[in-house]
Design a protein around this motif. Sequence first.
Motif, mmCIF file in Angstrom:
data_model
loop_
_atom_site.group_PDB
_atom_site.id
_atom_site.type_symbol
_atom_site.label_atom_id
_atom_site.label_comp_id
_atom_site.label_asym_id
_atom_site.label_seq_id
_atom_site.Cartn_x
_atom_site.Cartn_y
_atom_site.Cartn_z
ATOM 1 N N THR A 63 -1.162 4.342 8.480
ATOM 2 C CA THR A 63 -2.063 3.443 7.773
ATOM 3 C C THR A 63 -3.491 3.963 7.932
ATOM 4 O OG1 THR A 63 -2.318 2.069 9.746
ATOM 5 C CG2 THR A 63 -0.531 1.497 8.218
ATOM 6 N N HIS B 263 -10.224 7.486 0.942
ATOM 7 C CA HIS B 263 -9.597 6.161 0.939
ATOM 8 C C HIS B 263 -10.546 5.040 0.525
ATOM 9 C CE1 HIS B 263 -8.234 2.341 2.832
ATOM 10 N NE2 HIS B 263 -7.117 2.685 2.221
ATOM 11 N N SER C 249 0.840 -1.201 0.000
ATOM 12 C CA SER C 249 0.000 0.000 0.000
ATOM 13 C C SER C 249 0.874 1.250 0.000
ATOM 14 C CB SER C 249 -0.920 0.010 1.225
ATOM 15 O OG SER C 249 -1.633 1.228 1.308
ATOM 16 N N GLU D 76 -5.642 0.712 -9.755
ATOM 17 C CA GLU D 76 -4.439 1.145 -9.053
ATOM 18 C C GLU D 76 -3.888 2.440 -9.642
ATOM 19 O OE1 GLU D 76 -0.024 -0.643 -7.881
ATOM 20 O OE2 GLU D 76 -1.616 -1.958 -8.614
ATOM 21 N N CYS E 80 -9.982 2.430 -2.922
ATOM 22 C CA CYS E 80 -9.946 0.968 -2.921
ATOM 23 C C CYS E 80 -10.805 0.369 -4.032
ATOM 24 C CB CYS E 80 -10.400 0.425 -1.568
ATOM 25 S SG CYS E 80 -9.352 0.921 -0.181
#
Length: 538
Positions: A277, A101, A76, A109, A105
């Motif tokens: 994170t 975020h 990540s 990418e 997801c």
Amino acid sequence: MAKFFMKFSFFKTLFFFYQVVFRQSKNPKALHRNVSNIHPNEGKYQKYLSLFAHRSNLSNQTMVFNVEEALLKSSSLFPYFMLVAFEAGGLLRAFILFVLHPFLCLVSEEMGLKIMVLVCLFGIKKKSFRVGSAVLPKFFLEDVGLETFEMLKKVGKKVAVSNIPQVMIEGFLRDYLEIDFVVGRELKVFRGYFLGVMEEKKRSKAALEEIIARESSGRDVIGISGFKKSLEYNLFSHCKEIYLVRKADKRIWQQVPREVCPKPLIFHDGRLAFRPTPLATLTMFMWVPFGFILSIVRVVIALTLPHRVSIPILGYSGLHLFLSIPQTSQRHRSLTNSKKHKSKGRLYVSNHRTLLDPLYLSFSLQKDLTAVTYSLSRVSELLAPIKTVRLTRNRDQDSKMMKKLLNQGDLVVCPEGTTCREPYLLRFSPLFAEMSDDIVPVAMDSRVSMYYGTTAGGLKCLDPLFFLMNPRPSYSVQMLDAVSGLSACHDHSERSRFDVANHIQNEIGKALGFDCTKLTRRDKYLILAGNEGIISKP
């Protein structure tokens, strides 16, 4: 009946498709074969682990590797962009990235990367952007796999390829891993400001081809990448062999020990002391209002209540103070007693972890001290519960001032001149060695879990606030055996003055387990902020 057989045939075909596609995606070996079949030269594709088994001498090789797939353990990139958003853009920009975020997801990418670049870097001034060299290296180093790191040390020429913008990754790779060439994504700039848009991949591909053509003469080119990333920069057309890394390989990678790095990480900047994170970032945003209120309460208690009352209350609030005094020293057993038969105050010499060092020493001794500083913001001077005096950096003037202050009472000085977060001690200025015959070295260390209480590029007045916003910050104060100053020696040479300073630096380093360096305040600020770190007196 015919309809029944048609439905049965449909589900049978669907089941066959599931068996072929889904099971192969679960089987790394099958996927490995599929990737190899794309190209005519199947022998060039090998498992990553075979690189260690069959390659002992790589000194005459050129290695091209993908940073995200072959170097970093984490898959990540969100934590690194959160660091950029928070440190370069502020709390609001970081919150916007956090809210996006879940959407990141769901998209591809490449699209997720473009969104993060836009949110984090749009409108940031290119000239003042130093997160890539001052903040990110610490977190990148903690994420490097030891196995790939050891392999890179054996290679002659190293070429790093990354999807991450070049301004974020280049400083870390060149300075701390000694990578020869870095090919990252370039950012578009308008009038000195980032637009948050990356250049096309064709430019990165052309730059890579130029580097390989120039550096691969007489050398074999080896590539290391992942199954998904291996085709992006056309590595296969240049490499004699390709080693593909699976996620299972990365799970068993070890962290690189600090002592094996080519260059030690001594200086780094930024407020965040944790890897942001998504879950850790959520915790931070939930804590911000409580932490701010708690820090204000702690400040009010420290400023208004006596030491004997405030210390227990601050301990219950989460502030921890650990004091160590040598039992074998008569000097230290009488530190808190009244100064009998003394014409001058005692000089305390401490290493510098945060701006709160003199305050914690004052709380430990439960008496007021005077602190001399090389630079301090006006807000910090006004709020300080002890007397602070700013040095002029003129040796004669500062010497007279310190002698005068010692005649009035005890004095504390941090001869490093600036803070250092890592387990290193900067060079001690020797001025204090001439001030007193009664010098007490003090070894200090601090621990935080959420915010650093120091900064090189941010507002100095907020340093104590951020330190106090930590849920459970701690300080350890070790009083060491007293040392005689230069005035007690018969030799008044320049060498003796530096000997005293170096001796005290070594004693504090031994007590803390820190390494002593010859680096100075100027070195720190040139590395982190691009200036000499001098705050002019208003």
